[in-house]
Each structure stands twice: as C-alpha cells, then as structure tokens.
Design a protein around this motif. Structure first.
Motif, PDB file in Angstrom:
ATOM      1  N   SER A 101       0.835  -1.202   0.000  1.00  0.00           N
ATOM      2  CA  SER A 101       0.000   0.000   0.000  1.00  0.00           C
ATOM      3  C   SER A 101       0.870   1.252   0.000  1.00  0.00           C
ATOM      4  O   SER A 101       0.529   2.276  -0.621  1.00  0.00           O
ATOM      5  CB  SER A 101      -0.929   0.008   1.214  1.00  0.00           C
ATOM      6  OG  SER A 101      -0.180  -0.047   2.424  1.00  0.00           O
ATOM      7  N   ASP A 102       2.042   1.190   0.670  1.00  0.00           N
ATOM      8  CA  ASP A 102       2.950   2.333   0.674  1.00  0.00           C
ATOM      9  C   ASP A 102       3.720   2.437  -0.643  1.00  0.00           C
ATOM     10  O   ASP A 102       4.080   3.537  -1.064  1.00  0.00           O
ATOM     11  CB  ASP A 102       3.913   2.246   1.861  1.00  0.00           C
ATOM     12  CG  ASP A 102       3.234   2.600   3.180  1.00  0.00           C
ATOM     13  OD1 ASP A 102       2.131   3.165   3.140  1.00  0.00           O
ATOM     14  OD2 ASP A 102       3.806   2.302   4.245  1.00  0.00           O
ATOM     15  N   GLU A 104       2.304   1.796  -3.476  1.00  0.00           N
ATOM     16  CA  GLU A 104       1.306   2.449  -4.332  1.00  0.00           C
ATOM     17  C   GLU A 104       1.226   3.948  -4.024  1.00  0.00           C
ATOM     18  O   GLU A 104       1.109   4.780  -4.931  1.00  0.00           O
ATOM     19  CB  GLU A 104      -0.049   1.785  -4.136  1.00  0.00           C
ATOM     20  CG  GLU A 104      -0.084   0.353  -4.667  1.00  0.00           C
ATOM     21  CD  GLU A 104      -1.308  -0.420  -4.213  1.00  0.00           C
ATOM     22  OE1 GLU A 104      -2.045   0.095  -3.337  1.00  0.00           O
ATOM     23  OE2 GLU A 104      -1.533  -1.521  -4.730  1.00  0.00           O
ATOM     24  N   TRP A 105       1.316   4.298  -2.736  1.00  0.00           N
ATOM     25  CA  TRP A 105       1.267   5.697  -2.318  1.00  0.00           C
ATOM     26  C   TRP A 105       2.420   6.492  -2.916  1.00  0.00           C
ATOM     27  O   TRP A 105       2.215   7.562  -3.516  1.00  0.00           O
ATOM     28  CB  TRP A 105       1.306   5.754  -0.788  1.00  0.00           C
ATOM     29  CG  TRP A 105       1.629   7.087  -0.176  1.00  0.00           C
ATOM     30  CD1 TRP A 105       0.798   8.156  -0.043  1.00  0.00           C
ATOM     31  CD2 TRP A 105       2.894   7.489   0.394  1.00  0.00           C
ATOM     32  NE1 TRP A 105       1.457   9.200   0.584  1.00  0.00           N
ATOM     33  CE2 TRP A 105       2.736   8.816   0.858  1.00  0.00           C
ATOM     34  CE3 TRP A 105       4.123   6.852   0.578  1.00  0.00           C
ATOM     35  CZ2 TRP A 105       3.771   9.518   1.480  1.00  0.00           C
ATOM     36  CZ3 TRP A 105       5.159   7.544   1.193  1.00  0.00           C
ATOM     37  CH2 TRP A 105       4.975   8.861   1.630  1.00  0.00           C
TER      38      TRP A 105
END
Length: 271
Positions: A101-102, A104-105
């Motif tokens: 998720s990080d 992607e961030w």
C-alpha cells in the motif's frame, strides 16, 4: 510579455520554495502549487514581495488539478516558460517489510505526479511552441542504497521518463532537465513512510545532518536550469559516485556501496 513565467509543484516548502525564490529573484513571475495551503500562503507572501506571484492548491495525484493550473496560467499569464515537477515524498524500509500500500502511495506521487505534470504541461508548451520541463528526481535514482527500494525505484523512473522526453519533445522546442540531488536539509523527512522505527530514524538523520540546506541546493539547481543542462547533480560528491558507477565493474561498485551503506546506517556516523 517580457517576464518569464514558472510553475513549481510542491512550491510551498523545502526545495520547491527555495527554487521559487531563486526564480523570483531573477525576475520571473512565479506560480506555486501545493497541498498545504497554510505554507502556501506564507510562501506566496514571501514571493509577492519580490515579483508577480500566485498560489494554487494543487494535488499532483489528480490530473484535473494540474490541468486547472495550466488553464489558469494560459488564461491569466498567457502560458508558462518553465515547469518544475518537484512535489515528492520519501520512504524507507526493507523489501520484505515495506507494505505494498505504501509502494502504491509513493508511486502515485513521485512517479505518476511527474507523469501528470509532464503530460499536461507538454501539451501547453507544444501549443505555444516552447518551454522547459524540469523533473526533480534524486541521486537515489542513479545509485541504489539498501532499504530504499521503493524510493529509489520512483526516482529512477523519473530519470528514465526525463531521458525519454528530452528526445521525444526536442522537435517541439521543449527542453527537459532532471535534478538529482543527494541528501540536503529540508522538510522531506516529514513525509517519510518507513517499515520500522530504525529505517524511519535513519532516513531522518540523513536529511537532518546533511551539510547543505535547500537554499544552497536551489541556487545551484537554478543556475543549471538557466544553462539548459539535462542532468543536474548539485552535489560534487554525488557527481563523483555517479561517475564511479558508470565506470567501475559492478562487483567493485557493489563493494563500495556496501561499505558506504554501513556508514550511512550507523547511528554514530551519518554524514
């Protein structure tokens, strides 16, 4: 219009704000974009004491936000001469610990934010017949220290995008530069997402204990932009280590990087 015009993403603080002041001191009209409206107002007041300036709330994860700035610049200032895709965030952590998720961030901001800026403003510059795109990467896009895979990947992508665009946009009379600074004192550490406390602390130490600040780096970067340089490496030691990577066999360079990495990660010797 006699004055040149510049737009800088992430222009409310750090390198972006320092660059904005360099452009203002040189007589440019300066438009800055940022997501922090409080800092944006402070930066705008500083700039307006020197030149014609404007602030736009601008989230680089939204193409529509960048398009709105381009539309404003065309309507109010008749276009733009230089666009600095500067907005970015930082990350640290091992490959097995850093969450997807990080990834992607950081990709959305550091890579796609630059892509969106280039896409929107290249179209404007093609229509007006000239322009200069400046993409802020990092020395981490040219060399690759451990525990920084996500950050290095995004900055290497910015270098690659810039290399492509300097060829692709040359027929349109659009110059391209890519900025690759080493660590310098700035507020980038505020944005760091790390997989663990040690990685977070190491990243913050590298920024906070750097020898040079944003103002010093910005003055060097601005001078190189004005000269139309493509690769802009404002730290002499950064240029040296990049040369070593290009010239040395990889096994030799790997040994050098492993030795340097141990120093970088040490709590007692971060330079």
């Amino acid at each position: 219009m006699s004055a040149k015009r510049v737009f800088i993403t992430g222009g409310a603080s750090g390198l972006g704000r320092a660059l904005a002041n360099c452009f203002a001191d040189a007589g440019y009209w300066v438009c800055i974009g940022d997501v922090d409206d409080g800092r944006g107002a402070e930066a705008l007041a500083e700039l307006q004491a020197k030149t014609t300036a404007h602030y736009c709330h601008c989230d680089v994860t939204q193409e529509s936000a960048l398009q709105a700035v381009a539309d404003w610049l065309l309507s109010e200032w008749g276009g733009v001469d230089v666009v600095v895709n500067n907005a970015g965030v930082a990350s640290a952590g091992g490959i097995t610990e850093f969450p997807l998720s990080d990834w992607e961030w950081i990709m959305d901001i550091n890579v796609l934010g630059v892509v969106r800026g280039c896409k929107v403003f290249a179209k404007l510059m093609q229509a007006q017949g000239s322009g200069h795109l400046v993409n802020v990467a990092s020395l981490a896009g040219l060399i690759s220290p451990p525990n920084m895979a996500s950050y290095c990947a995004t900055k290497a992508a910015v270098v690659a995008i810039s290399e492509v665009l300097t060829l692709e946009l040359d027929p349109d009379n659009i110059a391209v530069s890519v900025v690759c600074p080493s660590f310098f004192r700035t507020n980038l550490a505020e944005s760091v997402r790390a997989s663990d406390a040690d990685s977070q602390a190491a990243a913050q130490r590298l920024v906070n204990k750097a020898k040079l600040g944003a103002d010093e780096i910005a003055s060097r970067v601005f001078a190189s932009i004005e000269k139309g340089e493509f690769y802009i490496l404002p730290h002499p030691e950064g240029r040296n280590i990049w040369r070593l990577k290009r010239w040395l066999p990889f096994t030799h360079f790997r040994a050098l990087m492993l030795k340097q990495a141990r120093r970088m990660m040490s709590k007692h010797d971060v330079r």
